[in-house]
Design a protein around this motif. Structure first.
Motif, PDB file in Angstrom:
ATOM      1  N   LYS A  70       0.381  -1.219  -0.385  1.00  0.00           N
ATOM      2  CA  LYS A  70       0.009  -0.088   0.104  1.00  0.00           C
ATOM      3  C   LYS A  70       1.017   1.324   0.138  1.00  0.00           C
ATOM      4  O   LYS A  70       0.372   2.325   0.098  1.00  0.00           O
ATOM      5  N   LYS A  71       2.120   1.133  -0.268  1.00  0.00           N
ATOM      6  CA  LYS A  71       3.209   2.099  -0.087  1.00  0.00           C
ATOM      7  C   LYS A  71       2.832   2.508  -0.835  1.00  0.00           C
ATOM      8  O   LYS A  71       2.878   2.604  -2.401  1.00  0.00           O
ATOM      9  N   GLY A  72       2.661   4.686  -0.680  1.00  0.00           N
ATOM     10  CA  GLY A  72       2.407   5.117  -2.150  1.00  0.00           C
ATOM     11  C   GLY A  72       0.812   5.624  -2.492  1.00  0.00           C
ATOM     12  O   GLY A  72       0.439   6.331  -3.557  1.00  0.00           O
ATOM     13  N   THR A  73       0.214   5.083  -1.848  1.00  0.00           N
ATOM     14  CA  THR A  73      -1.315   4.967  -1.717  1.00  0.00           C
ATOM     15  C   THR A  73      -1.764   6.105  -1.849  1.00  0.00           C
ATOM     16  O   THR A  73      -1.240   6.577  -1.000  1.00  0.00           O
ATOM     17  N   PRO A  74      -2.221   6.949  -3.066  1.00  0.00           N
ATOM     18  CA  PRO A  74      -3.006   8.541  -2.396  1.00  0.00           C
ATOM     19  C   PRO A  74      -3.675   8.335  -1.042  1.00  0.00           C
ATOM     20  O   PRO A  74      -4.652   7.578  -0.879  1.00  0.00           O
ATOM     21  N   THR A  75      -3.336   9.415  -0.246  1.00  0.00           N
ATOM     22  CA  THR A  75      -3.883   9.755   0.931  1.00  0.00           C
ATOM     23  C   THR A  75      -5.038  10.971   0.426  1.00  0.00           C
ATOM     24  O   THR A  75      -5.191  11.782  -0.526  1.00  0.00           O
ATOM     25  N   MET A  76      -5.843  10.979   1.421  1.00  0.00           N
ATOM     26  CA  MET A  76      -6.733  12.945   1.746  1.00  0.00           C
ATOM     27  C   MET A  76      -7.322  12.574   1.074  1.00  0.00           C
ATOM     28  O   MET A  76      -8.530  13.899   0.131  1.00  0.00           O
ATOM     29  N   GLY A  77      -8.466  11.480   0.665  1.00  0.00           N
ATOM     30  CA  GLY A  77      -9.485  11.175  -0.182  1.00  0.00           C
ATOM     31  C   GLY A  77     -11.050  11.654   0.148  1.00  0.00           C
ATOM     32  O   GLY A  77     -11.764  11.501  -0.214  1.00  0.00           O
ATOM     33  N   GLY A  78     -10.424  11.877   1.705  1.00  0.00           N
ATOM     34  CA  GLY A  78     -11.449  12.889   2.717  1.00  0.00           C
ATOM     35  C   GLY A  78     -12.453  13.690   1.986  1.00  0.00           C
ATOM     36  O   GLY A  78     -13.115  13.717   1.954  1.00  0.00           O
ATOM     37  N   LEU A  79     -11.120  14.064   1.005  1.00  0.00           N
ATOM     38  CA  LEU A  79     -12.080  15.760   0.205  1.00  0.00           C
ATOM     39  C   LEU A  79     -12.675  15.066  -1.395  1.00  0.00           C
ATOM     40  O   LEU A  79     -13.993  15.799  -1.057  1.00  0.00           O
ATOM     41  N   ILE A  80     -13.337  13.911  -1.415  1.00  0.00           N
ATOM     42  CA  ILE A  80     -14.157  13.086  -1.903  1.00  0.00           C
ATOM     43  C   ILE A  80     -15.433  13.089  -1.399  1.00  0.00           C
ATOM     44  O   ILE A  80     -16.286  13.545  -1.559  1.00  0.00           O
ATOM     45  N   ILE A  81     -15.159  12.832  -0.002  1.00  0.00           N
ATOM     46  CA  ILE A  81     -16.911  12.721   0.683  1.00  0.00           C
ATOM     47  C   ILE A  81     -16.826  13.952   1.173  1.00  0.00           C
ATOM     48  O   ILE A  81     -18.542  13.597   1.383  1.00  0.00           O
ATOM     49  N   LEU A  82     -16.140  14.370   1.686  1.00  0.00           N
ATOM     50  CA  LEU A  82     -16.736  16.285   1.884  1.00  0.00           C
ATOM     51  C   LEU A  82     -17.203  16.700   0.849  1.00  0.00           C
ATOM     52  O   LEU A  82     -19.032  17.445   1.060  1.00  0.00           O
ATOM     53  N   LEU A  83     -16.862  16.592  -0.030  1.00  0.00           N
ATOM     54  CA  LEU A  83     -17.216  17.164  -1.738  1.00  0.00           C
ATOM     55  C   LEU A  83     -18.862  16.467  -2.017  1.00  0.00           C
ATOM     56  O   LEU A  83     -19.739  17.067  -1.535  1.00  0.00           O
ATOM     57  N   ALA A  84     -18.793  15.197  -1.741  1.00  0.00           N
ATOM     58  CA  ALA A  84     -19.640  14.923  -2.160  1.00  0.00           C
ATOM     59  C   ALA A  84     -21.395  14.931  -1.306  1.00  0.00           C
ATOM     60  O   ALA A  84     -22.322  14.626  -1.179  1.00  0.00           O
ATOM     61  N   ILE A  85     -20.713  14.836   0.070  1.00  0.00           N
ATOM     62  CA  ILE A  85     -21.916  15.828   1.078  1.00  0.00           C
ATOM     63  C   ILE A  85     -21.797  16.795   1.065  1.00  0.00           C
ATOM     64  O   ILE A  85     -23.441  17.410   0.822  1.00  0.00           O
ATOM     65  N   LEU A  86     -20.885  17.713   0.774  1.00  0.00           N
ATOM     66  CA  LEU A  86     -21.585  19.000   0.695  1.00  0.00           C
ATOM     67  C   LEU A  86     -22.316  19.826  -0.244  1.00  0.00           C
ATOM     68  O   LEU A  86     -23.694  20.685  -0.480  1.00  0.00           O
ATOM     69  N   VAL A  87     -21.822  18.801  -1.026  1.00  0.00           N
ATOM     70  CA  VAL A  87     -22.944  20.182  -2.831  1.00  0.00           C
ATOM     71  C   VAL A  87     -24.285  19.580  -3.178  1.00  0.00           C
ATOM     72  O   VAL A  87     -25.219  20.388  -3.532  1.00  0.00           O
ATOM     73  N   PRO A  88     -24.729  17.942  -1.978  1.00  0.00           N
ATOM     74  CA  PRO A  88     -26.209  17.740  -2.833  1.00  0.00           C
ATOM     75  C   PRO A  88     -26.494  18.312  -1.996  1.00  0.00           C
ATOM     76  O   PRO A  88     -27.818  19.225  -1.529  1.00  0.00           O
ATOM     77  N   VAL A  89     -26.059  18.818   0.101  1.00  0.00           N
ATOM     78  CA  VAL A  89     -26.902  19.517   0.818  1.00  0.00           C
ATOM     79  C   VAL A  89     -27.018  20.982   0.562  1.00  0.00           C
ATOM     80  O   VAL A  89     -28.615  21.539   0.246  1.00  0.00           O
ATOM     81  N   LEU A  90     -26.171  21.868  -0.022  1.00  0.00           N
ATOM     82  CA  LEU A  90     -26.324  22.947  -0.685  1.00  0.00           C
ATOM     83  C   LEU A  90     -27.614  23.177  -1.822  1.00  0.00           C
ATOM     84  O   LEU A  90     -28.497  23.903  -1.689  1.00  0.00           O
ATOM     85  N   LEU A  91     -27.406  22.016  -2.514  1.00  0.00           N
ATOM     86  CA  LEU A  91     -28.522  21.840  -3.417  1.00  0.00           C
ATOM     87  C   LEU A  91     -29.945  22.102  -2.996  1.00  0.00           C
ATOM     88  O   LEU A  91     -30.695  22.527  -3.099  1.00  0.00           O
TER      89      LEU A  91
END
Length: 406
Positions: A70-91
């Protein structure tokens, strides 16, 4: 935003079909679809950007099967979750709803704390990340804010029905009612299942009746800190935290729906919380974000959520449970998070105890948290995750059973 636009078009121009935006069920369905699409589209782009920037996870060799792959696997993927939550809620949500405002604030607040931690780890190359005291300080700050709003805001009420003897109850069918400012919660598996936080100081006399805010707000801080840290610890295997959180999110969506619907609340004999039904839109967006993230995070993971995602989803779950007055059900509903937390605490405590008593530290588990113990035994990662999901589903069903089992 779309809610206000189509409501305006419906009221003033009678646009055919625009009236469906008045229904929570329709907006919830649109929210989950939108969050899934955002996770799919944005997820692929973000993974490419993270790979290009070489924002990869640094792995410490703990002797676990498949760990170094798993070494080198991209992290900070929580940004996907945050955007996928906030955009629909705002809409699709009503943005003037106090509960929606609280949820948006909580999501951004803990998401930022997690992002700073991930940024220090992967960009600044500091394995320690954000100092623990600053994480705790951020969680305490959110707990104080949420607790203060829930306790003091006049928009946070419960419906009380007038009983024949003149007493008030949150769970009785009656045509006479009033929406009042009252800090009560649900006691699971109890017949008269209401706990009034104010009664905890009643024995001390009327002088102390106003002091229960000093008890309630620390409880909120404890719950938010414990659940967000529990989600953070659980995020150690591909898909484990995201899948478990999706199961919890579905359960909380059901609680929000029945608590915000006077007919269902009356039928199930639970407290009706005015305006809480709007949380269903947030919950479905949350579930869609977690499931959408699993597309890239299931074994073998193409991206990790990092603290950006894990701290945020834990905080979201905690605040949702507090709003729908089901915080005492968290040990059952979030049982996977709880056992993961406890496994670390017990392991550390036992190691220190045996070191003091015998001169050398001993371990109860082969490794903590608990999911690593099963890895050490020889279980494959995907089998561990699947079984933890099954346990999560069982706990969710047990939590829902409390609606009628008393």
């Amino acid at each position: 935003m779309l809610y206000y636009l189509f409501t305006y078009l419906y009221k003033h121009y009678h646009l055919p079909g625009a009236g469906v935006f008045q229904f929570i069920s329709f907006r919830a369905a649109m929210a989950v679809i939108t969050s899934l699409l955002i996770a799919q589209v944005f997820g692929k782009s973000l993974i490419r950007i993270l790979q290009r920037k070489q924002v990869g996870e640094s792995i410490r060799d703990l002797g676990l099967q498949g760990q170094m792959e798993k070494k080198g696997t991209p992290t900070m993927g929580g940004l996907i979750i945050l955007l996928a939550i906030l955009v629909p809620v705002l809409l699709f949500a009503k943005l003037d709803n106090i509960y929606i405002v609280l949820m948006i604030m909580s999501t951004i607040w803990l998401g930022l704390i997690g992002f700073v931690d991930d940024y220090i780890k992967v960009v600044k190359k500091d394995k320690e990340g954000l100092a623990g005291r600053f994480k705790v300080l951020g969680q305490v700050g959110l707990g104080i804010t949420v607790g203060w709003v829930l306790f003091f805001s006049n928009d946070v009420t419960v419906r009380q029905y007038l009983l024949p003897d003149g007493q008030l109850s949150a769970v009785d069918a009656s045509t006479v009612y009033q929406d009042v400012k009252l800090m009560i919660t649900t006691i699971p598996f109890a017949k008269n299942n209401e706990l009034n936080y104010g009664n905890l100081f009643s024995y001390a006399g009327p002088y102390f009746n106003g002091l229960y805010s000093f008890l309630y707000i620390p409880i909120v801080i404890l719950i938010i800190t414990a659940v967000s840290n529990g989600a953070n610890i659980t995020d150690g295997l591909d898909g484990l935290a995201a899948g478990t959180s999706a199961i919890i999110g579905i359960t909380l969506a059901i609680f929000a729906f029945v608590s915000g619907n006077s007919i269902l609340a009356d039928y199930l004999d639970i407290m009706y919380i005015p305006n809480s039904g709007e949380l269903v839109i947030f919950c479905t967006a949350f579930v869609g974000a977690c499931v959408g993230f699993l597309w890239y995070n299931s074994y073998p993971a193409q991206v990790f959520m990092g603290d950006t995602g894990s701290l945020a989803i834990g905080g979201i779950i905690a605040v949702l449970a507090l709003i729908v007055r089901k915080e005492l059900l968290i040990p059952v509903l979030c049982g996977v998070f709880l056992i993961e937390n406890l496994s670390v605490m017990v392991q550390v405590a036992y190691f220190k105890y045996t070191k003091r008593k015998y001169g050398e530290g001993r371990r109860l588990l082969r490794m903590s948290p608990l999911h690593h113990h099963y890895q050490k035994i020889g279980y494959h990662e995907s089998k561990i995750v699947s079984r933890f999901w099954i346990v999560g589903i069982m706990l969710a069903v047990l939590t829902l059973v409390t609606l009628k089992l008393r």
